[in-house]
Design an enzyme around this catalytic site. Structure first.
Site, mmCIF file in Angstrom:
data_model
loop_
_atom_site.group_PDB
_atom_site.id
_atom_site.type_symbol
_atom_site.label_atom_id
_atom_site.label_comp_id
_atom_site.label_asym_id
_atom_site.label_seq_id
_atom_site.Cartn_x
_atom_site.Cartn_y
_atom_site.Cartn_z
ATOM 1 N N ARG A 1 0.818 -1.215 0.000
ATOM 2 C CA ARG A 1 0.000 0.000 0.000
ATOM 3 C C ARG A 1 0.859 1.275 0.000
ATOM 4 N NH1 ARG A 1 -2.545 -4.077 0.863
ATOM 5 N NH2 ARG A 1 -4.797 -4.274 0.522
ATOM 6 N N ASP B 1 -23.692 10.875 8.070
ATOM 7 C CA ASP B 1 -22.438 10.779 7.308
ATOM 8 C C ASP B 1 -22.280 12.084 6.545
ATOM 9 O OD1 ASP B 1 -20.628 8.111 6.437
ATOM 10 O OD2 ASP B 1 -20.427 9.865 5.145
#
Lengths: 267, 193
Positions: free
Chosen positions: A32, A138
């Site tokens: 990553r 959210d």
């Protein structure tokens, strides 16, 4: 990435976020980080890490953490915390009051708040006079829209006990839809956790779930959000963070309470 | 007008009806980028007993985060109160660049405990000059605890051969087992340089 470079990066991430990557995760971290090195136009770890370490905005640290943390969400995620909520915290709250408010902060596509609603339906069914509601927020309006639709893949519901799947979902082809009785118990709305005015309207919550959300904030914002949560909770209210997150690293204002199934922060 | 607002918020922060009101006032002061707001926040931090209001004050000072905050925060490193000292470190390290000038002075402070805190603030910060200052502390400071703190940070931040050489040279400066262990751990971390 050499072993020494991995340790430097690991220690840095640990100090900044509380997330600790063991040696066996080196390959995972490495792949990553390599993506981030390429994405930021660096050609080696050393130059990338120096840039990351001195990035005043904290944006790259956030990008890296995003890449390192699995963003996948599904029903009944981190089961031990939910067990704690269901079997230890809810009974304690019901002893004291008859109206319970729970908030899923950073609810994404709705798996967490619907899980909480299913648990509350199961645990509080038949207890007369007790009312409850789940608020789900959210910052992203697209995920809120999806959550309101309440349609999930088999992968999302893979951990839902079969009995609950029968009771709370309707099969629609390859998908599962949440039943209307549960849908109406969850109030979805857009909310920015850094918006002081909006956050001050959030009050009287007995439990807040904010799992794997604060890791995306910088130090100053994380502290601010923690204070807003403090204001939003009732006296003695609880807050659940993700398993790798630590409120004590953000602020000492919450007490860490040890339950049989999980550690939870309390106002 | 601004002065009135600051004094109203200061009053609410000190003696608001509820704790939430006091927290909110402290957070609202963080949205005002003015010396007067910084002063009332710092003065209250020094006497505040409520942990949550303290946290709100620190959060606001970080949010304002200019050179004036840095100068006031540097003063906190000399406090008798551990929370206040740590708050000073946290503010200085998070606000970064505006703190560089004052931190440069603080690493020469006559009190070694203050110097350690200044090294901590530097090491935790995003300030690019950190490495240069850490090297200087390692070579010049005459207290082994201060030097050891700087070595720990340099082992994480240093990517130049010169960084490792500075640490290796420092090994000769103090002979205590604690210091030697710090040097050994740092050199292990810097093995590939």
């Amino acid at each position: 990435m050499t072993a020494e470079e991995f340790i430097k990066l690991r220690d840095f991430i640990y100090r900044k976020t509380g997330i600790y990557f063991e040696e066996r995760k080196k390959y995972y971290v490495e792949s990553r980080v390599e993506d981030r090195i390429k994405a930021t136009g660096h050609d080696n770890f050393r130059s990338y890490f120096t840039w990351l370490r001195f990035d005043v905005t904290g944006k790259e640290l956030q990008e890296l953490i995003n890449a390192l943390t699995v963003n996948e969400t599904y029903f009944f995620r981190e089961y031990y915390q939910l067990k704690c909520f269901a079997e230890e915290i809810l009974p304690e709250i019901v002893e004291k009051k008859s109206s319970i408010r729970v908030w899923s902060a950073g609810c994404s596509t709705g798996e967490e708040p619907y899980t909480l609603a299913i648990i509350m339906e199961e645990m509080l069914e038949g207890i007369s006079g007790v009312t409850w509601e789940v608020h789900a927020t959210d910052i992203n309006t697209e995920v809120i829209e999806k959550a309101e639709v309440g349609l999930y893949s088999q992968r999302s519901v893979r951990l839902v006990p079969e009995e609950y799947k029968m009771r709370y979902f309707v099969a629609k082809g390859e998908f599962y839809e949440i039943v209307p009785e549960v849908k109406k118990k969850v109030k979805f709305y857009q909310l920015n956790l850094m918006d002081a005015t909006a956050m001050r309207k959030m009050s009287g919550f007995d439990v807040i779930f904010c799992r794997n959300v604060l890791i995306y904030f910088d130090d100053a914002s994380r502290r601010q959000v923690a204070l807003y949560f403090y204001e939003a909770l009732t006296e003695g209210g609880y807050i659940f963070l993700g398993h790798s997150e630590s409120m004590s690293r953000i602020t000492p204002i919450f007490k860490l309470r040890r339950f049989k199934n999980a550690f939870v922060y309390q106002k | 007008m601004l002065e009135v607002k600051i004094s109203e918020l200061a009053e609410q922060m000190k003696s608001g009806k509820s704790k939430n009101e006091r927290i909110q006032a402290a957070l609202d002061l963080g949205s005002i980028k003015a010396k007067e707001a910084v002063d009332v926040l710092v003065e209250q931090l020094l006497v505040e007993e409520d942990e949550v209001v303290r946290e709100a004050i620190v959060t606001s000072l970080i949010k304002i985060g200019d050179e004036y905050v840095a100068n006031r925060a540097a003063g906190l490193l000399e406090s008798e109160d551990a929370y206040v000292r740590n708050a000073g470190v946290e503010i200085l390290s998070i606000i970064g660049e505006p703190a560089i000038e004052i931190l440069q002075k603080m690493i020469n402070h006559p009190d070694r405990d203050v110097r350690i805190l200044a090294v901590n603030a530097l090491g935790e910060s995003h300030i690019r000059e950190t490495i240069r200052y850490l090297r200087r502390v390692i070579m010049e400071d005459d207290d082994e605890n201060v030097v050891a703190s700087a070595i720990e940070y340099l082992s994480e931040l240093g990517f130049e051969k010169e960084d490792k050489e500075v640490v290796m040279k420092a090994a000769k400066r103090f002979s205590s087992p604690f210091f030697q262990y710090t040097v050994k751990s740092a050199i292990e971390k810097m093995a590939d340089l």
